[in-house]
Write a protein that holds these residues in place. Sequence first.
Motif, PDB file in Angstrom:
ATOM      1  N   VAL A 172       0.842  -1.211   0.000  1.00 19.73           N
ATOM      2  CA  VAL A 172       0.000   0.000   0.000  1.00 19.73           C
ATOM      3  C   VAL A 172       0.865   1.245   0.000  1.00 19.73           C
ATOM      4  O   VAL A 172       2.045   1.184   0.344  1.00 19.73           O
ATOM      5  CB  VAL A 172      -0.943   0.039   1.235  1.00 19.73           C
ATOM      6  N   ASP A 173       0.252   2.367  -0.390  1.00 14.47           N
ATOM      7  CA  ASP A 173       0.997   3.632  -0.357  1.00 14.47           C
ATOM      8  C   ASP A 173       1.083   4.136   1.089  1.00 14.47           C
ATOM      9  O   ASP A 173       0.600   3.493   2.013  1.00 14.47           O
ATOM     10  CB  ASP A 173       0.360   4.661  -1.294  1.00 14.47           C
ATOM     11  N   ASP A 174       1.683   5.313   1.257  1.00 16.58           N
ATOM     12  CA  ASP A 174       1.943   5.809   2.618  1.00 16.58           C
ATOM     13  C   ASP A 174       0.778   6.584   3.231  1.00 16.58           C
ATOM     14  O   ASP A 174       0.929   7.151   4.308  1.00 16.58           O
ATOM     15  CB  ASP A 174       3.158   6.752   2.613  1.00 16.58           C
ATOM     16  N   SER A 175      -0.352   6.628   2.535  1.00 14.22           N
ATOM     17  CA  SER A 175      -1.433   7.451   3.074  1.00 14.22           C
ATOM     18  C   SER A 175      -2.052   6.765   4.289  1.00 14.22           C
ATOM     19  O   SER A 175      -2.074   5.533   4.395  1.00 14.22           O
ATOM     20  CB  SER A 175      -2.499   7.694   2.009  1.00 14.22           C
ATOM     21  N   SER A 176      -2.580   7.612   5.202  1.00 14.42           N
ATOM     22  CA  SER A 176      -3.156   7.067   6.433  1.00 14.42           C
ATOM     23  C   SER A 176      -4.267   6.077   6.123  1.00 14.42           C
ATOM     24  O   SER A 176      -4.321   4.987   6.704  1.00 14.42           O
ATOM     25  CB  SER A 176      -3.730   8.199   7.284  1.00 14.42           C
ATOM     26  N   ALA A 177      -5.134   6.444   5.189  1.00  9.16           N
ATOM     27  CA  ALA A 177      -6.285   5.598   4.896  1.00  9.16           C
ATOM     28  C   ALA A 177      -5.839   4.220   4.413  1.00  9.16           C
ATOM     29  O   ALA A 177      -6.382   3.194   4.841  1.00  9.16           O
ATOM     30  CB  ALA A 177      -7.173   6.265   3.840  1.00  9.16           C
ATOM     31  N   SER A 178      -4.827   4.185   3.557  1.00  9.24           N
ATOM     32  CA  SER A 178      -4.374   2.908   2.997  1.00  9.24           C
ATOM     33  C   SER A 178      -3.750   2.034   4.073  1.00  9.24           C
ATOM     34  O   SER A 178      -4.019   0.827   4.140  1.00  9.24           O
ATOM     35  CB  SER A 178      -3.334   3.140   1.903  1.00  9.24           C
TER      36      SER A 178
END
Length: 420
Positions: free
Chosen positions: A42-48
Motif C-alpha cells: 500500500v501507499d503511505d497514506s493514512s487511509a491505505s
Amino acid sequence: VNIELINTGAELLLGRTLNSHQQWLCRQLADRGHLVSRQVCVDDSSASIQRAVRDALEHADLIITTGGLGPTADDRTRDLVAGILSRKLVEDPTIVRQLEDFFARRGLPITSRVRRQALVPEGAIVLPNPNGTAPGLAIEVAINPFHLEGRPAWLIMLPGPPREMRPMFTASVLPLLAQKFPPPQPFVCRTVKSIGIGESMVEEMIHAPLRHLIDAGLELAYCARTGEVEVRVSALGEQAAALVSEAETVIRALLGKNVFGADDEELESAVIGLLTERQQTLSLAESCTGGLIAHTLTNVPGASAVFVAGFVTYSNEAKQRLLGVDEETLRQHGAVSEPVAREMAEGARGANGTDFALAVTGIAGPDGGTNDKPVGTVFIALAGPEETLVLKKLNPYDRETFKLVTTRQALDMLRRKLAG
Ligand code: ATP
Ligand code: MG
C-alpha cells in the motif's frame, strides 16, 4: 500460523523501488516452515495503511509491516498502528539516548522530528536498530477486537531500508517467532545450488532417485535462475532432518561438481573460499563483462586476500598495451577469438604474478555479430600454473543478462578447476 505481510511505500507502487522485502521476508519465513498467506502493498497514506492493518487483524495471527517508521511526515505506520490499537505513544528513554548518541557521533543536532522515532506504543517490545535510527516494534494484541474469531495476534513493524530491516529481522524477529510461534512439529529446509546444467536435466537426474524420500514426505521444488538451478528440499515432522539430509546427500552425489553450495552460499563466495583455502591468487582481464566479474568477486568479504587486480580492456589497443596481446593475433583472429582470450588471460596472469587469471571477450550485441561469430559468442580463458584453458559459449541475450551469464560461467570455470 496465519501470517500477513504489509509493505508500505508509494515508491513501491510507483514502480520506482522493487518490493524486495516481499521476496526476502517470505523466503526467510518459508525456510523456517512459516508460510505467508497474504501480502499487500500500500501507499503511505493514512487511509491505505489503516485499512491494510485492520484487514490483516481480521484474519492473521502474525502481521508484519515494513516501512514508514522514519522521521519524515510520510512515516506514519507507528502512529496509525497505535491509533488502531488504542495505545498511547510514550517516549522510550533508551531510544532517546540511542538517538542522541547516533547524532552526537555524527556531530548533528537532534530535531523534534527525529525524536518522534523514540515514541513507542504502550506495551510494545522495542527491536533495536544497529544500522539506523528507527527501531522496530513488536506488539502483542492480546485482545484483538478486529479478529473474526476473536483470536489474539502479534503485530511487528519493521523499518523500510533493507540494510536496516534484514539484520533486525534476523536478530530480533526470528527469536521472537521461535518463542511465540514454535512450530508444532520440526521443519527442516535446505536449498542445494547447481550451475552448468538446465532445470529439466537436473530434474531428470535426481527425481527418480529421490522418489522413495518423496513418498516418505520430502517436498521437492526447483527454481531456475540465470544460469543456475536451485533444488529446495524440505520436510516436516520427526523424520524431517533425516529426510532432508539424505536427500542432500543423494542430490550432491548425482549432480557432482555442478553443485557449488547450499542455502545462502553464492558462486562467488565459493570461488573466494576455494582460493583462500588453497592460498592462491587471481587476476582478471575483462572485455565484454565490463568489470562485472571484479564487482561480483569484491562483493565477498575477504576477497582482498586472493583477488589482486582486474583490467577492463575494452579496446584492442588496451588489450595490447595492458595485457600484451599480440597485434598480429588480433588482426588474424579478431578480438573475440580463442587466441585473444588466451593471450588476455596469460597477459593478466603475468602482469600481476597471480596463480590464476580469468579473461573474457565476446559479442554482447545487439550489433556486431557475424555468421561465424553470432551475437552472444564469448570466449572465456583461464590461465593457471600448468596450462591455459579456453571455453567457447553462446549467450544470445540482452546485454545485462549476457554480462551476468558470462560472469557466472567464468567464475564457474575457475571453481571447477579449483575443486579439482
Ligand atoms: P526511513 O527512516 O529511511 O524513512 P522508514 O522505515 O520510514 O525508513 P520508508 O521511508 O518506508 O522506511 O523507506 C525507506 C527506504 O527503504 C525507501 O526509500 C526504499 O528505498 C526502501 N524500501 C522501503 N520499503 C521497501 C521494500 N518493500 N523493498 C525494498 N526497499 C524498500
Ligand atoms: Mg521513511
